[in-house]
Motif scaffolding. Sequence first.
Motif, PDB file in Angstrom:
ATOM      1  N   SER A  92       0.832  -1.207   0.000  1.00 36.68           N
ATOM      2  CA  SER A  92       0.000   0.000   0.000  1.00 36.68           C
ATOM      3  C   SER A  92       0.863   1.252   0.000  1.00 36.68           C
ATOM      4  N   LEU A  93       0.428   2.271  -0.757  1.00 32.30           N
ATOM      5  CA  LEU A  93       1.175   3.519  -0.867  1.00 32.30           C
ATOM      6  C   LEU A  93       0.391   4.666  -0.248  1.00 32.30           C
ATOM      7  N   CYS A  94       1.088   5.745   0.004  1.00 33.45           N
ATOM      8  CA  CYS A  94       0.480   6.944   0.586  1.00 33.45           C
ATOM      9  C   CYS A  94      -0.322   7.668  -0.500  1.00 33.45           C
ATOM     10  N   LYS A  95      -1.644   7.536  -0.432  1.00 34.67           N
ATOM     11  CA  LYS A  95      -2.501   8.118  -1.469  1.00 34.67           C
ATOM     12  C   LYS A  95      -2.596   9.635  -1.353  1.00 34.67           C
ATOM     13  N   GLU A  96      -2.598  10.148  -0.122  1.00 36.83           N
ATOM     14  CA  GLU A  96      -2.796  11.591   0.061  1.00 36.83           C
ATOM     15  C   GLU A  96      -1.602  12.419  -0.410  1.00 36.83           C
ATOM     16  N   SER A  97      -0.441  11.767  -0.623  1.00 33.05           N
ATOM     17  CA  SER A  97       0.745  12.529  -1.050  1.00 33.05           C
ATOM     18  C   SER A  97       0.766  12.774  -2.557  1.00 33.05           C
ATOM     19  N   HIS A 112       8.401  15.737  -5.073  1.00 35.90           N
ATOM     20  CA  HIS A 112       7.424  14.744  -4.615  1.00 35.90           C
ATOM     21  C   HIS A 112       8.114  13.615  -3.843  1.00 35.90           C
ATOM     22  N   ILE A 113       9.253  13.154  -4.351  1.00 37.49           N
ATOM     23  CA  ILE A 113      10.012  12.096  -3.670  1.00 37.49           C
ATOM     24  C   ILE A 113      10.454  12.570  -2.288  1.00 37.49           C
ATOM     25  N   ASN A 114      10.973  13.797  -2.223  1.00 36.36           N
ATOM     26  CA  ASN A 114      11.440  14.328  -0.939  1.00 36.36           C
ATOM     27  C   ASN A 114      10.300  14.452   0.075  1.00 36.36           C
ATOM     28  N   LYS A 115       9.154  14.912  -0.408  1.00 32.37           N
ATOM     29  CA  LYS A 115       7.986  15.043   0.461  1.00 32.37           C
ATOM     30  C   LYS A 115       7.511  13.672   0.952  1.00 32.37           C
ATOM     31  N   THR A 116       7.403  12.725   0.021  1.00 37.28           N
ATOM     32  CA  THR A 116       6.907  11.397   0.371  1.00 37.28           C
ATOM     33  C   THR A 116       7.876  10.671   1.285  1.00 37.28           C
ATOM     34  N   ARG A 117       9.181  10.857   1.052  1.00 40.73           N
ATOM     35  CA  ARG A 117      10.188  10.218   1.903  1.00 40.73           C
ATOM     36  C   ARG A 117      10.032  10.665   3.358  1.00 40.73           C
ATOM     37  N   LYS A 118       9.744  11.947   3.572  1.00 43.93           N
ATOM     38  CA  LYS A 118       9.547  12.451   4.933  1.00 43.93           C
ATOM     39  C   LYS A 118       8.329  11.807   5.586  1.00 43.93           C
ATOM     40  N   ILE A 119       7.254  11.649   4.793  1.00 44.71           N
ATOM     41  CA  ILE A 119       6.037  11.011   5.321  1.00 44.71           C
ATOM     42  C   ILE A 119       6.336   9.577   5.734  1.00 44.71           C
ATOM     43  N   TYR A 120       7.000   8.836   4.840  1.00 43.62           N
ATOM     44  CA  TYR A 120       7.313   7.434   5.136  1.00 43.62           C
ATOM     45  C   TYR A 120       8.299   7.312   6.304  1.00 43.62           C
ATOM     46  N   LYS A 121       9.236   8.253   6.381  1.00 45.40           N
ATOM     47  CA  LYS A 121      10.203   8.224   7.486  1.00 45.40           C
ATOM     48  C   LYS A 121       9.482   8.381   8.827  1.00 45.40           C
ATOM     49  N   ASN A 122       8.528   9.303   8.892  1.00 43.27           N
ATOM     50  CA  ASN A 122       7.774   9.509  10.130  1.00 43.27           C
ATOM     51  C   ASN A 122       6.956   8.267  10.485  1.00 43.27           C
ATOM     52  N   ARG A 123       6.372   7.640   9.470  1.00 46.99           N
ATOM     53  CA  ARG A 123       5.573   6.435   9.716  1.00 46.99           C
ATOM     54  C   ARG A 123       6.474   5.262  10.107  1.00 46.99           C
ATOM     55  N   LYS A 153      13.766  -6.312  11.529  1.00 46.26           N
ATOM     56  CA  LYS A 153      14.814  -6.316  10.507  1.00 46.26           C
ATOM     57  C   LYS A 153      14.355  -5.455   9.326  1.00 46.26           C
ATOM     58  N   GLY A 154      15.314  -5.141   8.446  1.00 38.80           N
ATOM     59  CA  GLY A 154      14.984  -4.425   7.213  1.00 38.80           C
ATOM     60  C   GLY A 154      14.544  -2.986   7.422  1.00 38.80           C
ATOM     61  N   GLU A 155      14.973  -2.355   8.540  1.00 42.83           N
ATOM     62  CA  GLU A 155      14.577  -0.979   8.795  1.00 42.83           C
ATOM     63  C   GLU A 155      15.452   0.002   8.012  1.00 42.83           C
ATOM     64  N   ASN A 156      15.056   1.284   8.074  1.00 42.67           N
ATOM     65  CA  ASN A 156      15.782   2.413   7.465  1.00 42.67           C
ATOM     66  C   ASN A 156      15.667   2.503   5.952  1.00 42.67           C
ATOM     67  N   ALA A 157      14.729   1.748   5.363  1.00 44.03           N
ATOM     68  CA  ALA A 157      14.530   1.845   3.914  1.00 44.03           C
ATOM     69  C   ALA A 157      13.189   1.218   3.549  1.00 44.03           C
ATOM     70  N   GLY A 158      12.715   1.559   2.334  1.00 45.46           N
ATOM     71  CA  GLY A 158      11.508   0.928   1.821  1.00 45.46           C
ATOM     72  C   GLY A 158      10.237   1.391   2.485  1.00 45.46           C
ATOM     73  N   MET A 159       9.202   0.544   2.417  1.00 45.59           N
ATOM     74  CA  MET A 159       7.891   0.890   2.966  1.00 45.59           C
ATOM     75  C   MET A 159       7.327  -0.217   3.842  1.00 45.59           C
ATOM     76  N   ILE A 165       5.399  -5.919   7.802  1.00 43.21           N
ATOM     77  CA  ILE A 165       4.476  -4.903   8.310  1.00 43.21           C
ATOM     78  C   ILE A 165       4.738  -3.587   7.585  1.00 43.21           C
ATOM     79  N   GLY A 166       3.796  -3.223   6.704  1.00 44.75           N
ATOM     80  CA  GLY A 166       3.954  -2.023   5.898  1.00 44.75           C
ATOM     81  C   GLY A 166       3.388  -0.789   6.576  1.00 44.75           C
ATOM     82  N   TYR A 167       3.849   0.390   6.121  1.00 43.71           N
ATOM     83  CA  TYR A 167       3.381   1.648   6.685  1.00 43.71           C
ATOM     84  C   TYR A 167       3.104   2.669   5.589  1.00 43.71           C
ATOM     85  N   GLY A 168       2.950   2.192   4.357  1.00 42.38           N
ATOM     86  CA  GLY A 168       2.779   3.098   3.220  1.00 42.38           C
ATOM     87  C   GLY A 168       1.499   3.899   3.262  1.00 42.38           C
ATOM     88  N   ASN A 169       0.379   3.255   3.588  1.00 44.85           N
ATOM     89  CA  ASN A 169      -0.906   3.944   3.519  1.00 44.85           C
ATOM     90  C   ASN A 169      -1.650   3.905   4.846  1.00 44.85           C
TER      91      ASN A 169
END
Length: 465
Positions: A113-118, A361-372, A390-396, A444-448
Motif C-alpha cells: 500500500s502507498l500513501c494516497k494523500e501525497s 514529490h520524492i522528498n515530500k513522500t520520503r519524509k512522510i514514510y520516514k515519520n511512519r 529487521k529491514g529498517e531504514n529503507a523501503g515501505m 508490516i507495511g506503513y505506506g498507507n
Amino acid sequence: MLTVELDHESKMPLYEQLYVKIRDFILNGELIKGDRLPSERGLAVNLQISRNTVSLAYEQLYAEGYVEVRPQSGYYVNQVDKMGEGRNWNLVPIKTEEKSIKTEYKYDFSPFSLCKESFPYKMWDRLYRKCLRDGGGKLFNLGEHQGDLRLRQAISKYLFGYRGLVVKPENMIIGAGTGYLLQLLENLFDESIEFAMEDPTYMQAYKIFSSLNRKIRPISLDKSGLKTDELERTDAKVVYLTPAHQFPTGLVMPIRRRREILEWVSKEEERYIIEDDHDSEFRYKGLPIPPMKAIDSSDKVIYLGTFSRTVAPAIRIGFMVFPDKLLQRYKEKLAFLACPVPRIEQAVLTEFIEGGHYERHINKTRKIYKNRHDALILALKEFGSKIKIKGENAGMHLVVECNFGIHEEEIINMADSAGIKLIGLSKHRIVNEDIEGKIATLLIGYGNIGEGSIREGIETLCKLF
C-alpha cells in the motif's frame, strides 16, 4: 588517526565527502581488510567536525559492506575484491489471486500500500492540461516504439543525478510497468535458458517467469543477500536481483557480494543480471545505495525501474535499460512492438520530471514514510523481546520476526479477525519450507496508514498476543 581534507564550502555534505574519501582509501588498498577505523569521537575531534557527521559516513560504509561492526570494538575494513574498471513475442496475461469477498480492514499494514494523500493531484492535472494544450494532436499520433525520446532523456538525467548512473536514452525502453517489461525481456532469451531468483523473492516477478514456462532456480539468502556459491552451482544464465533493498527481507547487498555476482556474470557471454532497483528512493539513513549497474564493467546488467511505487500504481509506467548487446537483439526481434504507454501520459511524466516536481514529490513522500517508519518501530517496542525487527531504514515495510509460540498463518488469521491486515514472509517463498518450530515472520507495511492508526493498530495487535 585518519586525516582527510574536507571542503566546508562545498555543496556536498561533509558526511558524504568523508564517506567518499574512506571508500576510496579502501578501494585503492590504502586501507585493507582488518584495519580498524578511528573511533567516531576521535575522528570528529581530529577533523574538527561533529560526531554525527562521522557516524553518518560510517553507517553508509557499513550499509554498503565496506566495513563491518564488531560489538564494543568499532568499525573494521572488509575484504573488497577489485574488478576491471571502466566500461569501455508472446506476452501472456499475469495470473493473480482474487478473493471473492474483499475484506475491509481498519488497519492496513500491507507492504504494497502507498500513501494516497501525497499524490500531487493539482500539479498532475495542471501538467495534463498543459500537455494537451501544447502538444495538440501530435500526442494522439503513434510515438516511438521504445517510448518518447524526451521522456527517456529526462529519466536518464534523473538517474545520473540521483543514482549516479550514466545510461544512454537509446538503450532505454518505456513500458506499462514492471510486469510488461519482464515479459518483453523474457522473449529475448532462448527457451532453454534457466533463470535464478532470490528466495524469498518479489513474487510478481516469479509469477511472470513461471507463467511463461521458464525454468527457475531459487537461490537462498544469507545476511549479504543471494548466495554466490549456490548460484555458481547452477546452470542459470540470468539472475533476478533486488540488491538496493531486497524484497521482501529488506537486506542491502554489500559491495563485496555485488562484486562476486558481477564476477560470476562476466565469466560467460550469455549471462545477465536483472537489477530491479526496488524502493531505492526511500532510504532514511545515509545515502542511496549505488546500483550494481553503476559498477558493471562488463555491460551485463539490465536495469529496471518503475514509477508505480514512487508516484502511483495507476501510472503504469516503467523503464528498462538494456546492455548494448541485448539492445541489438531487441531491435532484431521485438522492435515492431509499439510502446503501450499513451503518449499523453508519457508527456505529463516528462514535464513532471523536467520541472523538478518529481524530485520534490520524492522528498515530500520520503519524509512522510520516514515519520511512519519511526512511529511503527516505536509502537512495536510494546512487544519487547517477543519480536525482532529487521529491514529498517529503507523501503515501505519492516520485517518482524515474532516469537508468539504460534505459526505465521495463525497470527495473520487472528489479526484479520481484529480488522488488521498483515502479510507473512512465507507468501514470498518459492520453496515452501516446513515452518514447524520456526519463528513466524511478518512484513508490516506503513505506506498507507497514518501515524495515529499505526499506534492504534499495533496496540490492538499487542493485546492479541
